[in-house]
Write an enzyme that holds these catalytic residues in place. Structure first.
Site, short mmCIF file in Angstrom:
data_model
loop_
_atom_site.label_atom_id
_atom_site.label_comp_id
_atom_site.label_asym_id
_atom_site.label_seq_id
_atom_site.Cartn_x
_atom_site.Cartn_y
_atom_site.Cartn_z
NE ARG A 168 40.00 42.80 48.53
CZ ARG A 168 39.64 42.99 47.26
NH1 ARG A 168 40.44 42.61 46.27
NH2 ARG A 168 38.49 43.54 46.97
CB SER A 183 41.59 43.57 42.63
OG SER A 183 41.34 42.29 42.08
#
Length: 434
Positions: A168, A183
């Site tokens: 990402r 996350s």
């Protein structure tokens, strides 16, 4: 099941099933799904979003990608805290001993810093001899015996998150709220705590620049935490200027100790009281916020919180006496005053840039393999709203050389903006999300 079909489904706004999400996370973690397909999925999620059910499934799939920490050998409820990061954030060093002194066990896994300052683990290593890589058995024994332990995260904890975050970071998909939530919460769930409090920062020195975005993140985190069966609350706080006065590892440890001694208060103390009150009430240790604040303040005035920090340092192979004598902590060879060239009222301090000044001095890491100087950093003398006369010190620079100190002073002066009229600072605690 084909990854290309899942990408198309999310691209078109569809909702992924639990089986599809587990297939995706498991396949990517094992290397069966390539980066280019997962990056396409991340972009689709960024653009189309995810439902709570999808986000919870993704969080749980990431938890199951590696080992989890079973805290059942520890008696009673266990608490943990997470911050979305900021400049001068030494909250855990104050909050965790305070809460432990009030009776809630603290079994915390923390990380190292990447960027302008070190993480909690780096700061704790300012205590000579302090060991963050203690064994699981030692971790459990310390929490049962003294009520608190803070250790480094193991490499096998949520490997999917490490791999996915790296992807990402280079594909422009970090800002996705569902991906941020999964996350953060995957690491918190894998760490096994019963009570989780989240410090979500907003402003120039935070990842979330606006209060609106911070609220969206805080609400997402608490919803997923509760759906996962955890007692959970979030506090949205200001990061338009550094938190507290010190920026830099050993300097932040010294400031944390001053707060635990009752010698300093301000926003840093208010943050710890707010977060701590949420933890104690969620855990049922206190019935009301008012009772919780009273208990936390008593832990400071009685010295019990400071003693908890000392006991933790000793239990993790440091010298607990260093908590009571901070002259034993690392000290940079040069202290240099960064004086103001103009006067006025401090209108703005670019928090992120202040963090980069500390990084320039050696207090942070450009890469995960970079070294770090625990002694360097700066201690601010002026904050937003304060009046400054020309020639007054804005901060004391702690540096390895005079040249570095002079360079840092120039960089720091550029972080300050002044007004000819008095400046009113906004509220520090923006909201509490439960």
């Amino acid at each position: 099941m084909l990854m290309a079909d899942l990408i198309a489904k999310k691209r078109d706004g569809g909702e992924l099933s639990r089986e599809e999400i587990y297939f995706m996370i498991d396949g990517y973690t094992r290397g069966d799904i390539p980066d280019y397909q997962m990056s396409a999925m991340c972009m689709a999620i960024l653009l189309k979003g995810m439902s709570d059910a999808e986000t919870l499934d993704m969080t749980r799939a990431m938890v199951q990608s590696g080992e989890t920490l079973d805290l059942s050998p520890i008696d009673g409820l266990k608490g943990d805290k997470h911050s979305t990061g900021g400049v001068g954030d030494k909250t855990s060093l104050i909050l965790c001993p305070m809460v432990a002194a009030c009776g809630l066990k603290i079994a915390k896994m923390s990380g190292r810093g990447l960027g302008h300052t070190g993480g909690t683990i780096d700061k704790l290593e300012s205590f000579p001899g302090f060991v963050t890589g203690i064994s699981e058995d030692e971790f459990f024994k310390n929490v049962n015996r003294i009520g608190i332990a803070i250790a480094g995260q193991t490499a096998d904890l949520v490997p999917a998150d490490k791999k996915l975050y790296a992807l990402r970071d280079v594909t422009g998909t970090v800002p996705s709220i569902p991906l941020i939530v999964s996350s953060i919460m995957s690491k918190k769930l894998a760490s096994g705590a019963d009570v989780i409090v989240l410090d979500v920062k907003c402003g120039s020195g935070a990842f979330m620049k606006t209060e609106e975005d911070a609220r969206r993140l805080a609400e997402g985190l608490t919803r997923i935490g509760r759906l996962a069966g955890k007692k959970c609350a979030a506090v949205i706080t200001d990061m338009d200027q550094p938190l507290g006065w010190a920026v830099g590892n050993a300097l932040e440890v010294k400031e944390a100790i001053e707060v635990l001694k009752g010698e300093k208060g301000g926003d840093l103390m208010e943050l710890c009281l707010t977060l701590g009150s949420c933890m104690l009430t969620e855990a049922g240790v206190a019935e009301t916020i008012e009772q919780a604040r009273s208990m936390l303040l008593e832990s400071i005035s009685s010295g019990a919180a400071l003693e908890k920090l000392s006991l933790m340092v000793s239990a993790q192979h440091g010298d607990g006496r260093d908590v009571y004598d901070t002259s034993r902590l690392p000290l940079a060879p040069v202290q240099y005053e960064a004086v103001a060239k103009t006067g006025g009222y401090v209108q703005r301090i670019e928090a992120e840039q202040v963090g980069l000044v500390s990084m320039h001095l050696g207090g942070g890491r450009a890469t995960k393999d970079s070294g770090i100087d625990l002694s360097v950093g700066l201690v601010l003398h002026k904050k937003v709203g304060d009046k400054v006369e020309p020639g007054e010190s804005l901060a004391t620079i702690h540096a390895s050389s005079l040249e570095k100190a002079e360079e840092a002073a120039e960089l720091l002066r550029a972080c300050f903006s002044f007004s000819g009229e008095p400046v009113e600072r906004g509220s520090f605690i923006k909201a509490i999300v439960r």
